[in-house]
Design a protein around this motif. Sequence first.
Motif, PDB file in Angstrom:
ATOM      1  N   HIS A 141       0.816  -1.221   0.000  1.00 19.51           N
ATOM      2  CA  HIS A 141       0.000   0.000   0.000  1.00 19.51           C
ATOM      3  C   HIS A 141       0.850   1.271   0.000  1.00 19.51           C
ATOM      4  CE1 HIS A 141      -4.223  -1.536   1.409  1.00 19.51           C
ATOM      5  NE2 HIS A 141      -3.955  -1.807   0.148  1.00 19.51           N
ATOM      6  N   ILE A 142       1.902   1.276   0.774  1.00 19.60           N
ATOM      7  CA  ILE A 142       2.757   2.477   0.833  1.00 19.60           C
ATOM      8  C   ILE A 142       3.376   2.756  -0.526  1.00 19.60           C
ATOM      9  CG2 ILE A 142       4.914   3.399   1.752  1.00 19.60           C
ATOM     10  CD1 ILE A 142       2.683   3.677   3.690  1.00 19.60           C
ATOM     11  N   TRP A 143       3.856   1.708  -1.196  1.00 20.19           N
ATOM     12  CA  TRP A 143       4.492   1.897  -2.509  1.00 20.19           C
ATOM     13  C   TRP A 143       3.465   2.305  -3.558  1.00 20.19           C
ATOM     14  CZ3 TRP A 143       9.445   2.403  -2.093  1.00 20.19           C
ATOM     15  CH2 TRP A 143      10.125   1.716  -1.090  1.00 20.19           C
ATOM     16  N   ILE A 144       2.284   1.712  -3.493  1.00 19.35           N
ATOM     17  CA  ILE A 144       1.224   2.071  -4.436  1.00 19.35           C
ATOM     18  C   ILE A 144       0.794   3.523  -4.240  1.00 19.35           C
ATOM     19  CG2 ILE A 144      -1.187   1.599  -5.083  1.00 19.35           C
ATOM     20  CD1 ILE A 144      -0.648  -1.344  -4.326  1.00 19.35           C
ATOM     21  N   SER A 145       0.860   3.987  -3.008  1.00 13.48           N
ATOM     22  CA  SER A 145       0.423   5.353  -2.716  1.00 13.48           C
ATOM     23  C   SER A 145       1.317   6.407  -3.362  1.00 13.48           C
ATOM     24  CB  SER A 145       0.382   5.587  -1.209  1.00 13.48           C
ATOM     25  OG  SER A 145       1.688   5.696  -0.661  1.00 13.48           O
ATOM     26  N   ILE A 146       2.568   6.048  -3.688  1.00 19.11           N
ATOM     27  CA  ILE A 146       3.499   7.042  -4.256  1.00 19.11           C
ATOM     28  C   ILE A 146       3.019   7.540  -5.615  1.00 19.11           C
ATOM     29  CG2 ILE A 146       5.852   7.450  -5.063  1.00 19.11           C
ATOM     30  CD1 ILE A 146       6.793   5.513  -2.859  1.00 19.11           C
ATOM     31  N   PRO A 147       2.787   6.649  -6.611  1.00 24.56           N
ATOM     32  CA  PRO A 147       2.269   7.180  -7.891  1.00 24.56           C
ATOM     33  C   PRO A 147       0.859   7.750  -7.755  1.00 24.56           C
ATOM     34  CG  PRO A 147       2.307   4.775  -7.909  1.00 24.56           C
ATOM     35  CD  PRO A 147       3.058   5.201  -6.700  1.00 24.56           C
ATOM     36  N   PHE A 148       0.030   7.135  -6.898  1.00 24.62           N
ATOM     37  CA  PHE A 148      -1.329   7.640  -6.731  1.00 24.62           C
ATOM     38  C   PHE A 148      -1.321   9.071  -6.198  1.00 24.62           C
ATOM     39  CE2 PHE A 148      -4.443   3.852  -6.574  1.00 24.62           C
ATOM     40  CZ  PHE A 148      -3.824   3.270  -7.659  1.00 24.62           C
ATOM     41  N   LYS A 169      -9.558   9.605   1.182  1.00 25.29           N
ATOM     42  CA  LYS A 169      -9.843   8.371   1.921  1.00 25.29           C
ATOM     43  C   LYS A 169      -8.896   7.253   1.515  1.00 25.29           C
ATOM     44  CE  LYS A 169     -11.790   5.612   4.736  1.00 25.29           C
ATOM     45  NZ  LYS A 169     -11.511   5.788   6.180  1.00 25.29           N
ATOM     46  N   ALA A 170      -8.608   7.143   0.213  1.00 27.29           N
ATOM     47  CA  ALA A 170      -7.681   6.105  -0.249  1.00 27.29           C
ATOM     48  C   ALA A 170      -6.301   6.280   0.377  1.00 27.29           C
ATOM     49  CB  ALA A 170      -7.581   6.140  -1.774  1.00 27.29           C
ATOM     50  N   LEU A 171      -5.823   7.523   0.460  1.00 29.80           N
ATOM     51  CA  LEU A 171      -4.510   7.774   1.050  1.00 29.80           C
ATOM     52  C   LEU A 171      -4.529   7.520   2.564  1.00 29.80           C
ATOM     53  CD1 LEU A 171      -3.391  10.940  -0.947  1.00 29.80           C
ATOM     54  CD2 LEU A 171      -2.661   8.576  -1.262  1.00 29.80           C
ATOM     55  N   HIS A 172      -5.647   7.761   3.223  1.00 31.83           N
ATOM     56  CA  HIS A 172      -5.772   7.407   4.636  1.00 31.83           C
ATOM     57  C   HIS A 172      -5.618   5.889   4.825  1.00 31.83           C
ATOM     58  CE1 HIS A 172      -7.220  11.465   5.527  1.00 31.83           C
ATOM     59  NE2 HIS A 172      -7.136  11.160   6.805  1.00 31.83           N
ATOM     60  N   ILE A 173      -6.182   5.135   3.897  1.00 32.58           N
ATOM     61  CA  ILE A 173      -6.048   3.673   3.963  1.00 32.58           C
ATOM     62  C   ILE A 173      -4.603   3.261   3.720  1.00 32.58           C
ATOM     63  CG2 ILE A 173      -6.737   1.498   2.879  1.00 32.58           C
ATOM     64  CD1 ILE A 173      -9.401   2.899   2.146  1.00 32.58           C
ATOM     65  N   PHE A 174      -3.982   3.824   2.676  1.00 32.66           N
ATOM     66  CA  PHE A 174      -2.613   3.443   2.308  1.00 32.66           C
ATOM     67  C   PHE A 174      -1.593   3.849   3.366  1.00 32.66           C
ATOM     68  CE2 PHE A 174      -3.884   3.923  -2.440  1.00 32.66           C
ATOM     69  CZ  PHE A 174      -4.433   2.654  -2.431  1.00 32.66           C
ATOM     70  N   TRP A 175      -1.737   5.050   3.904  1.00 29.85           N
ATOM     71  CA  TRP A 175      -0.719   5.597   4.808  1.00 29.85           C
ATOM     72  C   TRP A 175      -0.938   5.239   6.281  1.00 29.85           C
ATOM     73  CZ3 TRP A 175      -0.783  11.231   2.447  1.00 29.85           C
ATOM     74  CH2 TRP A 175      -0.127  11.206   1.205  1.00 29.85           C
ATOM     75  N   PHE A 176      -2.193   5.275   6.726  1.00 26.91           N
ATOM     76  CA  PHE A 176      -2.461   5.156   8.162  1.00 26.91           C
ATOM     77  C   PHE A 176      -3.312   3.940   8.531  1.00 26.91           C
ATOM     78  CE2 PHE A 176      -2.401   9.783   7.048  1.00 26.91           C
ATOM     79  CZ  PHE A 176      -1.144  10.059   7.562  1.00 26.91           C
ATOM     80  N   ASN A 177      -3.677   3.136   7.517  1.00 25.11           N
ATOM     81  CA  ASN A 177      -4.507   1.954   7.753  1.00 25.11           C
ATOM     82  C   ASN A 177      -5.858   2.312   8.382  1.00 25.11           C
ATOM     83  OD1 ASN A 177      -4.687  -0.859   7.359  1.00 25.11           O
ATOM     84  ND2 ASN A 177      -4.325  -1.249   9.534  1.00 25.11           N
TER      85      ASN A 177
END
Length: 312
Positions: free
Chosen positions: A26-33, A82-90
């Motif tokens: 999730h953390i790596w996917i969040s970079i391009p997103f 919301k997606a970044l909240h999931i990726f970064w902070f679970n």
Amino acid sequence: MAVFSLTASDPSTFILMGIPGLEDAHIWISIPFSMFYIIGLLGNFTVLFVVGKEQTLHKPMYLLLCMLALTDISTLISIMPKALHIFWFNLKGITVGGCLTQMFFLHTVSIMHSAVLVTMAFDRYFAVCNPLRYASVITNVRIAKLGLVGLIRAVLLILPMPLLLSRLPFCANHTIPHTYCEHIAVAKISCGDITVNRMYGLVLAFVVIGLDLTLIALSYGLIIKAILRISSKKAHQKALNTCTAHICVMMMSYPPSLFSTLTHRFSKGIAPHIHIILSNLYFLIPPMLNPIIYGVKTKELRDKLGKYTFRR
């Protein structure tokens, strides 16, 4: 009731899983997103700023660009925070009311986006086929009224979706395998009969996309017919250039939308994480590229943007 990893089971809460199977990435996917998200916001806010500041750009064509930019911004802010909240902070929990609100807002903006593209097609039709009548027919007031009609249409068509979902029973499973509250993704976790939800979503997608694409095809059929009557190759090129940006934006909007709609309902062979990533990219890449396309292909906008860029 089941017990979730974040909180005790709560009938008023759903759990958005993000991208199932790729939780460790999730953390790596969040970079391009997040990059696409920031570029999309900067590009569209830049269009709004430049058009708002320049009196010479207060024309129907640029009003349409602002409407397109607003729908793109709305799309980005409806899903990415919301997606970044999931990726970064679970942080996966979302209230049922918040989920239905996100779904209503996202789908309403999507239909409004399609209405803007149809209006742009009519704008291009008059610019190419009836240039002498363009100024009298295509006015800022008329474009604003068409935009309001498109918004009312979107609200009325999408309003039944959350109402139908709110009547469904949700038993032990409150886990949505997605990064945002997509209509069918939410309906699938219900323990009730979702036939009406499936049929309404499918009919709505084909009626809206089918009607809008038919109107766009009609406009471009008349545009092509008018261009073929022109003998000058230079005039041919000029007429085609006025439509290039709009065609590019449409190609990025409609095919992925149909793909996402169909795979949500019928695909059995596509891995869930692939489908979810593609669904997110569908809502990220067009808003990022639309201002770039119009900035490159529209000379007047490009020149004004260059003035502000070089001044700084």
